[in-house]
Design an enzyme around this catalytic site. Structure first.
Site, PDB file in Angstrom:
ATOM      1  N   LYS A  90       0.866  -1.185   0.000  1.00  0.00           N
ATOM      2  CA  LYS A  90       0.000   0.000   0.000  1.00  0.00           C
ATOM      3  C   LYS A  90       0.897   1.228   0.000  1.00  0.00           C
ATOM      4  O   LYS A  90       1.800   1.344   0.833  1.00  0.00           O
ATOM      5  CB  LYS A  90      -0.889   0.005   1.241  1.00  0.00           C
ATOM      6  CG  LYS A  90      -2.026  -0.998   1.132  1.00  0.00           C
ATOM      7  CD  LYS A  90      -3.080  -0.767   2.187  1.00  0.00           C
ATOM      8  CE  LYS A  90      -4.306  -1.631   1.932  1.00  0.00           C
ATOM      9  NZ  LYS A  90      -4.030  -3.028   1.584  1.00  0.00           N
ATOM     10  N   ASP A 120      -1.449  -2.108  -4.253  1.00  0.00           N
ATOM     11  CA  ASP A 120      -2.881  -2.044  -3.922  1.00  0.00           C
ATOM     12  C   ASP A 120      -3.405  -0.651  -4.252  1.00  0.00           C
ATOM     13  O   ASP A 120      -2.646   0.315  -4.292  1.00  0.00           O
ATOM     14  CB  ASP A 120      -3.095  -2.280  -2.418  1.00  0.00           C
ATOM     15  CG  ASP A 120      -2.931  -3.743  -2.010  1.00  0.00           C
ATOM     16  OD1 ASP A 120      -2.900  -4.623  -2.879  1.00  0.00           O
ATOM     17  OD2 ASP A 120      -2.831  -3.988  -0.789  1.00  0.00           O
ATOM     18  N   ARG A 171      -4.918  -6.034 -11.313  1.00  0.00           N
ATOM     19  CA  ARG A 171      -5.905  -6.743 -10.492  1.00  0.00           C
ATOM     20  C   ARG A 171      -7.173  -5.892 -10.548  1.00  0.00           C
ATOM     21  O   ARG A 171      -7.130  -4.707 -10.192  1.00  0.00           O
ATOM     22  CB  ARG A 171      -5.433  -6.867  -9.046  1.00  0.00           C
ATOM     23  CG  ARG A 171      -6.525  -7.376  -8.110  1.00  0.00           C
ATOM     24  CD  ARG A 171      -6.233  -7.053  -6.650  1.00  0.00           C
ATOM     25  NE  ARG A 171      -5.045  -7.691  -6.152  1.00  0.00           N
ATOM     26  CZ  ARG A 171      -4.319  -7.211  -5.136  1.00  0.00           C
ATOM     27  NH1 ARG A 171      -4.642  -6.067  -4.546  1.00  0.00           N
ATOM     28  NH2 ARG A 171      -3.244  -7.843  -4.721  1.00  0.00           N
ATOM     29  N   HIS A 214     -15.237 -12.270  -5.009  1.00  0.00           N
ATOM     30  CA  HIS A 214     -15.890 -13.476  -4.492  1.00  0.00           C
ATOM     31  C   HIS A 214     -17.328 -13.513  -4.970  1.00  0.00           C
ATOM     32  O   HIS A 214     -18.114 -14.350  -4.537  1.00  0.00           O
ATOM     33  CB  HIS A 214     -15.869 -13.487  -2.961  1.00  0.00           C
ATOM     34  CG  HIS A 214     -14.574 -13.032  -2.378  1.00  0.00           C
ATOM     35  ND1 HIS A 214     -14.343 -11.730  -2.019  1.00  0.00           N
ATOM     36  CD2 HIS A 214     -13.431 -13.699  -2.149  1.00  0.00           C
ATOM     37  CE1 HIS A 214     -13.106 -11.611  -1.557  1.00  0.00           C
ATOM     38  NE2 HIS A 214     -12.527 -12.788  -1.635  1.00  0.00           N
TER      39      HIS A 214
HETATM   40  C1  LIG Z   1      -7.315 -10.343  -3.818  1.00  0.00           C
HETATM   41  C2  LIG Z   1      -8.070  -9.091  -3.551  1.00  0.00           C
HETATM   42  C3  LIG Z   1      -7.403  -7.889  -3.478  1.00  0.00           C
HETATM   43  C4  LIG Z   1      -8.091  -6.707  -3.257  1.00  0.00           C
HETATM   44  N1  LIG Z   1      -7.427  -5.506  -3.313  1.00  0.00           N
HETATM   45  C5  LIG Z   1      -8.123  -4.362  -3.197  1.00  0.00           C
HETATM   46  C6  LIG Z   1      -7.504  -3.105  -3.394  1.00  0.00           C
HETATM   47  O1  LIG Z   1      -6.306  -3.005  -3.670  1.00  0.00           O
HETATM   48  N2  LIG Z   1      -8.271  -1.994  -3.258  1.00  0.00           N
HETATM   49  C7  LIG Z   1      -9.606  -2.037  -2.961  1.00  0.00           C
HETATM   50  O2  LIG Z   1     -10.266  -0.998  -2.868  1.00  0.00           O
HETATM   51  N3  LIG Z   1     -10.216  -3.235  -2.775  1.00  0.00           N
HETATM   52  C8  LIG Z   1      -9.510  -4.376  -2.886  1.00  0.00           C
HETATM   53  N4  LIG Z   1     -10.154  -5.573  -2.717  1.00  0.00           N
HETATM   54  C9  LIG Z   1     -11.507  -5.606  -2.125  1.00  0.00           C
HETATM   55  C10 LIG Z   1     -12.563  -5.507  -3.177  1.00  0.00           C
HETATM   56  O3  LIG Z   1     -12.573  -4.216  -3.726  1.00  0.00           O
HETATM   57  C11 LIG Z   1     -13.945  -5.801  -2.580  1.00  0.00           C
HETATM   58  O4  LIG Z   1     -14.202  -4.861  -1.591  1.00  0.00           O
HETATM   59  C12 LIG Z   1     -14.088  -7.180  -1.991  1.00  0.00           C
HETATM   60  O5  LIG Z   1     -13.460  -8.130  -2.779  1.00  0.00           O
HETATM   61  C13 LIG Z   1     -15.574  -7.579  -1.884  1.00  0.00           C
HETATM   62  O6  LIG Z   1     -16.155  -7.533  -3.143  1.00  0.00           O
HETATM   63  P1  LIG Z   1     -16.598  -8.839  -3.954  1.00  0.00           P
HETATM   64  O7  LIG Z   1     -16.279  -8.598  -5.385  1.00  0.00           O
HETATM   65  O8  LIG Z   1     -15.986 -10.031  -3.369  1.00  0.00           O
HETATM   66  O9  LIG Z   1     -18.167  -8.830  -3.850  1.00  0.00           O
HETATM   67  P2  LIG Z   1     -19.144  -8.855  -2.576  1.00  0.00           P
HETATM   68  O10 LIG Z   1     -20.499  -8.660  -3.162  1.00  0.00           O
HETATM   69  O11 LIG Z   1     -18.699  -7.943  -1.504  1.00  0.00           O
HETATM   70  O12 LIG Z   1     -18.978 -10.303  -2.009  1.00  0.00           O
HETATM   71  C14 LIG Z   1     -19.498 -11.438  -2.684  1.00  0.00           C
HETATM   72  C15 LIG Z   1     -19.721 -12.518  -1.639  1.00  0.00           C
HETATM   73  O13 LIG Z   1     -18.458 -12.908  -1.073  1.00  0.00           O
HETATM   74  C16 LIG Z   1     -18.607 -13.133   0.315  1.00  0.00           C
HETATM   75  N5  LIG Z   1     -17.800 -12.159   1.051  1.00  0.00           N
HETATM   76  C17 LIG Z   1     -17.231 -11.029   0.573  1.00  0.00           C
HETATM   77  N6  LIG Z   1     -16.505 -10.412   1.515  1.00  0.00           N
HETATM   78  C18 LIG Z   1     -16.638 -11.156   2.628  1.00  0.00           C
HETATM   79  C19 LIG Z   1     -16.116 -11.043   3.952  1.00  0.00           C
HETATM   80  N7  LIG Z   1     -15.299 -10.044   4.318  1.00  0.00           N
HETATM   81  N8  LIG Z   1     -16.433 -12.009   4.841  1.00  0.00           N
HETATM   82  C20 LIG Z   1     -17.231 -13.038   4.504  1.00  0.00           C
HETATM   83  N9  LIG Z   1     -17.752 -13.195   3.260  1.00  0.00           N
HETATM   84  C21 LIG Z   1     -17.471 -12.268   2.337  1.00  0.00           C
HETATM   85  C22 LIG Z   1     -20.071 -13.012   0.625  1.00  0.00           C
HETATM   86  O14 LIG Z   1     -20.664 -14.280   0.479  1.00  0.00           O
HETATM   87  C23 LIG Z   1     -20.550 -12.079  -0.446  1.00  0.00           C
HETATM   88  O15 LIG Z   1     -21.919 -12.201  -0.693  1.00  0.00           O
HETATM   89  C24 LIG Z   1      -9.492  -6.760  -3.008  1.00  0.00           C
HETATM   90  C25 LIG Z   1     -10.175  -7.962  -3.089  1.00  0.00           C
HETATM   91  C26 LIG Z   1      -9.493  -9.114  -3.371  1.00  0.00           C
HETATM   92  C27 LIG Z   1     -10.265 -10.393  -3.504  1.00  0.00           C
END
Ligand SMILES: Cc1cc2nc3c(=O)[nH]c(=O)nc-3n(C[C@H](O)[C@H](O)[C@H](O)COP(=O)(O)OP(=O)(O)OC[C@H]3O[C@@H](n4cnc5c(N)ncnc54)[C@H](O)[C@@H]3O)c2cc1C
Length: 290
Positions: A90, A120, A171, A214
């Site tokens: 970061k 990040d 990413r 996810h």
């Molecule tokens: C490898 C990686 C790197 C990332 N790097 C950054 C970055 O540099 N900058 C940035 O702003 N964001 C980053 N993120 C976070 C990203 O922006 C999202 O906030 C985060 O991934 C949740 O979004 P989603 O696409 O998984 O969808 P969501 O709709 O949030 O999640 C989909 C489903 O996944 C499950 N889930 C998601 N989060 C959780 C949790 N914390 N606990 C339990 N279950 C959960 C739930 O079942 C949910 O319904 C990163 C995410 C990943 C996977």
């Protein structure tokens, strides 16, 4: 995706031990040994990792230099233990809020170690500087560096076009920071649409893309396209990650470790659908000691 903005406001009032208890699944531990142990397990299950030294928004130059040094130790351990892992950094941990030059010095130090480094993406006040530093490093010949784009930002499709000449390693994620509607889509459907548009634009531009999500709908969109890598966070949907590996896809897990677990933990808790109620109940119980 942020489920509940009210939760974002309430979470900082939750006692730290409660936050620590509920967020332990998202963090490897406080030491590099903890991270190594987790990465070994993931590697054993066919997954790669990206190790993050926890810390952000440092306020002193020596702290920022300390984090850069901590990455040297991470690289040494990756090498020594032959781990399948790169690192994520970061820029505010490397001093971006103190000075662009200090941050650049620290970033060049980390990138100069030779292993792949993912920068990040933090909140929107840092987007220009982050993309600027990424370009500077690539133009200086550092090819072992990648960046993150956030689909929730309205500017991101434009950023994809601006980065195209670099054939960037990106990413793509939704984005987690709380941003005003003037800068970011807030409707979940609009964020998903933007994610797919950005994914297509990146692939068309010849970028190397990792889909970091996810969200099953977006995983399916990525599977329909030539996405080379899926990325997930430690402690989230691990079963789904294993399925993707079993189907022959490359999966990389984000593995944070360190003492500065608080801010990262809050972001994870605000995204956990089950956690909103649990945390609220636990805090009330603690407050009234039942
Ligand atoms: C490898 C990686 C790197 C990332 N790097 C950054 C970055 O540099 N900058 C940035 O702003 N964001 C980053 N993120 C976070 C990203 O922006 C999202 O906030 C985060 O991934 C949740 O979004 P989603 O696409 O998984 O969808 P969501 O709709 O949030 O999640 C989909 C489903 O996944 C499950 N889930 C998601 N989060 C959780 C949790 N914390 N606990 C339990 N279950 C959960 C739930 O079942 C949910 O319904 C990163 C995410 C990943 C996977």
């Amino acid at each position: 995706m942020i489920l509940d903005r009210a939760l974002v406001r309430v979470l900082p009032a939750v006692p730290r031990p409660v936050v620590q208890l509920f967020s332990s699944r998202y963090i490897a531990g406080s030491t590099l040994e903890d991270a190594v142990r987790v990465v070994r397990r993931l590697n054993g299950e066919g997954m790669a990792a990206t190790i993050d030294v926890l810390g952000e928004e440092v306020t002193r130059a020596d702290e920022a230099r300390g984090i850069a040094r901590a990455y040297r130790d991470v690289f040494d351990e990756i090498e020594r233990q032959r781990l399948d892992s790169n690192v994520s950094v970061k820029l505010t941990a490397l001093g971006l809020n103190l000075s662009y030059e200090l941050c650049k010095e620290n970033l060049v130090d980390v990138v100069g170690q030779g292993r792949f480094v993912r920068i990040d993406m933090e909140d929107s006040t840092t987007t220009d500087a982050t993309l600027g530093l990424y370009r500077e490093l690539r133009e200086a010949g550092h090819d072992n560096v990648g960046v993150v784009l956030q689909a929730y930002l309205r500017r991101t499709l434009h950023d994809v076009r601006m980065l195209a000449d670099l054939k960037p390693n990106v990413r793509l994620c939704k984005g987690i920071y709380v941003e005003p509607p003037s800068l970011a889509y807030t409707d979940p459907a609009a964020v998903r649409t933007s994610f797919v548009q950005c994914l297509d634009a990146l692939l068309e531009s010849g970028a190397h893309v990792a889909a970091a999500t996810h969200d099953e709908a977006l995983i399916q969109e990525a599977l329909r396209r030539d996405v080379r890598e899926f990325q997930m966070l430690l402690g989230v949907r691990e079963e789904r990650a294993r399925e993707l590996v079993a189907e022959g896809h490359k999966v990389r897990i984000y593995v944070p470790f360190g003492e500065q677990w608080y801010a990262y933990s809050l972001r994870r808790l605000q995204e956990n659908p089950a956690m909103a109620t649990t945390i609220a109940r636990a805090s009330i119980a603690r407050a009234f000691r039942f």
